[in-house]
Write an enzyme that holds these catalytic residues in place. Structure first.
Site, mmCIF file in Angstrom:
data_model
loop_
_atom_site.group_PDB
_atom_site.id
_atom_site.type_symbol
_atom_site.label_atom_id
_atom_site.label_comp_id
_atom_site.label_asym_id
_atom_site.label_seq_id
_atom_site.Cartn_x
_atom_site.Cartn_y
_atom_site.Cartn_z
ATOM 1 C CB CYS A 269 4.042 -3.393 -0.353
ATOM 2 S SG CYS A 269 5.703 -3.726 0.212
ATOM 3 C CG ASP B 73 -0.149 -7.802 -8.936
ATOM 4 O OD1 ASP B 73 0.335 -8.946 -8.883
ATOM 5 O OD2 ASP B 73 0.164 -6.891 -8.142
ATOM 6 C CG HIS C 59 2.377 -4.999 -3.870
ATOM 7 N ND1 HIS C 59 3.502 -4.363 -4.339
ATOM 8 C CD2 HIS C 59 2.812 -5.824 -2.881
ATOM 9 C CE1 HIS C 59 4.559 -4.781 -3.669
ATOM 10 N NE2 HIS C 59 4.162 -5.676 -2.777
ATOM 11 C CD GLN D 275 -1.277 -13.481 -1.609
ATOM 12 O OE1 GLN D 275 -0.159 -13.012 -1.432
ATOM 13 N NE2 GLN D 275 -1.666 -14.588 -1.012
HETATM 14 N N1 7TS Z 1 1.693 -7.557 -6.254
HETATM 15 C C1 7TS Z 1 1.207 -8.319 -5.266
HETATM 16 C C2 7TS Z 1 -0.262 -8.556 -5.158
HETATM 17 C C3 7TS Z 1 2.105 -8.875 -4.343
HETATM 18 O O1 7TS Z 1 1.615 -9.652 -3.363
HETATM 19 C C4 7TS Z 1 3.488 -8.632 -4.458
HETATM 20 C C5 7TS Z 1 4.467 -9.144 -3.442
HETATM 21 C C6 7TS Z 1 3.935 -7.862 -5.534
HETATM 22 C C7 7TS Z 1 3.004 -7.326 -6.404
HETATM 23 C C8 7TS Z 1 5.393 -7.617 -5.794
HETATM 24 O O2 7TS Z 1 6.007 -8.822 -6.126
HETATM 25 P P1 7TS Z 1 7.593 -8.931 -6.298
HETATM 26 O O3 7TS Z 1 7.845 -10.392 -6.374
HETATM 27 O O4 7TS Z 1 7.959 -8.193 -7.531
HETATM 28 O O5 7TS Z 1 8.180 -8.284 -5.070
HETATM 29 N N2 7TS Z 1 3.938 -9.205 -2.141
HETATM 30 C C9 7TS Z 1 4.635 -9.276 -0.989
HETATM 31 C C10 7TS Z 1 4.004 -9.303 0.261
HETATM 32 O O6 7TS Z 1 2.785 -9.276 0.453
HETATM 33 N N3 7TS Z 1 4.947 -9.352 1.226
HETATM 34 O O7 7TS Z 1 6.154 -9.359 0.627
HETATM 35 C C11 7TS Z 1 5.979 -9.318 -0.754
#
Ligand code: 7TS
Length: 405
Positions: free
Chosen positions: A363, A199, A122, A202
């Site tokens: 992303c 990370d 991501h 997911q």
């Molecule tokens: N890493 C992964 C694997 C993610 O799926 C996401 C968010 C993030 C980092 C960032 O997380 P946040 O809560 O700090 O924003 N993924 C998604 C997605 O797939 N669609 O919207 C947010």
């Protein structure tokens, strides 16, 4: 035991919504999950009954709020099987957790050192490391994927060297759903003395990681993808590593003593928790974990696996439909395209029928570049999705194909 989906769905008020006259079919759980009534009520109850700032008040409300917040930290510690509760740092979410660690590594890397990430990260597990490299002269190294969307783990032995200071890897890809062999990566990275950050954004709504069994140095996640509220998440860090990192932000509550000459910092976890946090969010994160535990991760995995198998086999019957990351070891997330159609157009027609999916690069632009596509249609499932909703998706995709072809 099989999940009683009809009963579980009653816990989620939003699932009763109609969208343009159709029942909502919510298949955008990778963007954010829906929230059960217990989590929503917890937030209301905090503001109605014991709203106060924490860690500072002598009065009863502040004590109640502090106790509830610290109880949530303990629930999260237990969930991840962390050794100490002070190894759980509350943050705004995955993005802030990664930035915190990347910022801290500024003092720990030098020009020529290497940070290893993967091609399926991501953006929030790419850009903070690029910024670190720009600040320090370290080099970003990328572990590539193969044509099926799996990591080239065979290249680890070449890419991991004594120069590697940290490996940052996603547990499960939010772009294509592939589950990575993080155990093997952690072992190999430790063999060259590199730290590992996983990370888990997911992963955590679907599987329960054990940070001690994994022997991982840092594990990060967001509450909002695991039935909790937005704007809150955690950084797990081994005590030794958290002690090595300097504070991320300066402010209230992260200090021992402040004078204009010299400030000393609070102990863990407060050293990394400057300012008034998302108090209701932290408490509700604990309630979300209670809720998931009560459903049970074995039952969640079994039901989601059924949804994935069924949806995959039905979607594959549609001519011209290609699934990216169609490998055995994956989570209930299907990223696909239909030959000749733009994902955005397909997503727009699905929306007309009440079906919420995400379209675009999710992303994870490097994944899309790898496959040479602008994006995909992504249907991402949760334990409260039903087989009937898979049928609705498949029918809607067929109709979209007919309308757009
Ligand atoms: N890493 C992964 C694997 C993610 O799926 C996401 C968010 C993030 C980092 C960032 O997380 P946040 O809560 O700090 O924003 N993924 C998604 C997605 O797939 N669609 O919207 C947010």
């Amino acid at each position: 035991m099989a999940l009683d989906i009809n009963r579980i769905r009653q816990d989620f008020p939003i699932l009763n919504r109609k969208i343009r006259g159709s029942n909502l079919v919510y298949l955008d759980n990778a963007a954010t999950s829906q929230k059960p009534k217990a989590v929503i009520d917890c937030i209301t109850n905090y503001y109605e009954q014991y709203n106060a700032n924490i860690h500072r008040g002598v009065h009863a409300l502040s004590q109640e709020a502090t106790d509830a917040y610290e109880l949530a930290r303990k629930k999260i510690q237990k969930f991840f099987n962390a050794k100490h509760d002070y190894e759980i740092i509350f943050t705004e979410g995955t993005t802030e957790s990664i930035n915190l660690v990347a910022s801290g590594f500024t003092t720990l890397v030098k020009p020529g050192d290497e940070i290893l990430i993967s091609q399926m990260e991501h953006h929030s597990n790419i850009v903070p490391w690029q910024l670190l490299c720009e600040r320090t002269g370290a080099k970003l190294v990328v572990l590539p994927m193969d044509k099926d969307g799996q990591l080239r783990i065979d290249l680890l032995d070449t890419l991991l060297t004594s120069k590697t200071k940290l490996v940052a890897l996603t547990h499960i890809s939010n772009g294509i759903g592939v589950i990575n062999p993080i155990e093997e990566v952690i072992q190999k990275a430790h063999a060259v003395n590199a730290a590992v950050l996983i990370d888990g954004a997911q992963a955590c709504g679907h599987i329960q990681p054990d940070v001690q069994a994994l022997d991982v140095d840092f594990y990060v996640t967001s509450a909002h993808k695991m039935c909790g509220p937005t704007g809150v998440g955690i950084l797990y860090g081994k005590e030794d590593w958290l002690n090595k990192l300097p504070p991320y932000q300066g402010g209230g509550e992260m200090i021992k003593e402040v004078t204009f000459e010299k400030t000393t910092y609070a102990n863990l976890p407060h050293k990394f928790e400057a300012g008034t946090p998302n108090i209701s969010g932290g408490i509700a994160f604990g309630v979300a974990i209670d809720y998931l535990n009560q459903i049970g991760f074995d039952a969640i995995a079994k039901h989601e696996s059924n949804l994935l198998q069924y949806a995959t086999s039905e979607l594959k019957k549609i001519e011209g439909l290609k699934i990216y990351g169609d490998v055995p070891n994956k989570t209930a997330l299907i990223s696909f395209n239909i030959e000749g159609l733009h994902p955005y157009d397909v997503g727009t027609i699905l929306d007309q029928m009440g079906i919420a999916v995400r379209t675009g690069h999710h992303c994870t632009q490097p994944i899309m570049d790898f496959f040479g596509i602008p994006g995909t249609v992504r249907a991402s499932f949760a334990f409260y999705n039903s087989i009937e909703e898979v049928d609705a998706l498949v029918e809607a995709v067929k109709r979209a194909k007919k309308m757009l072809s």
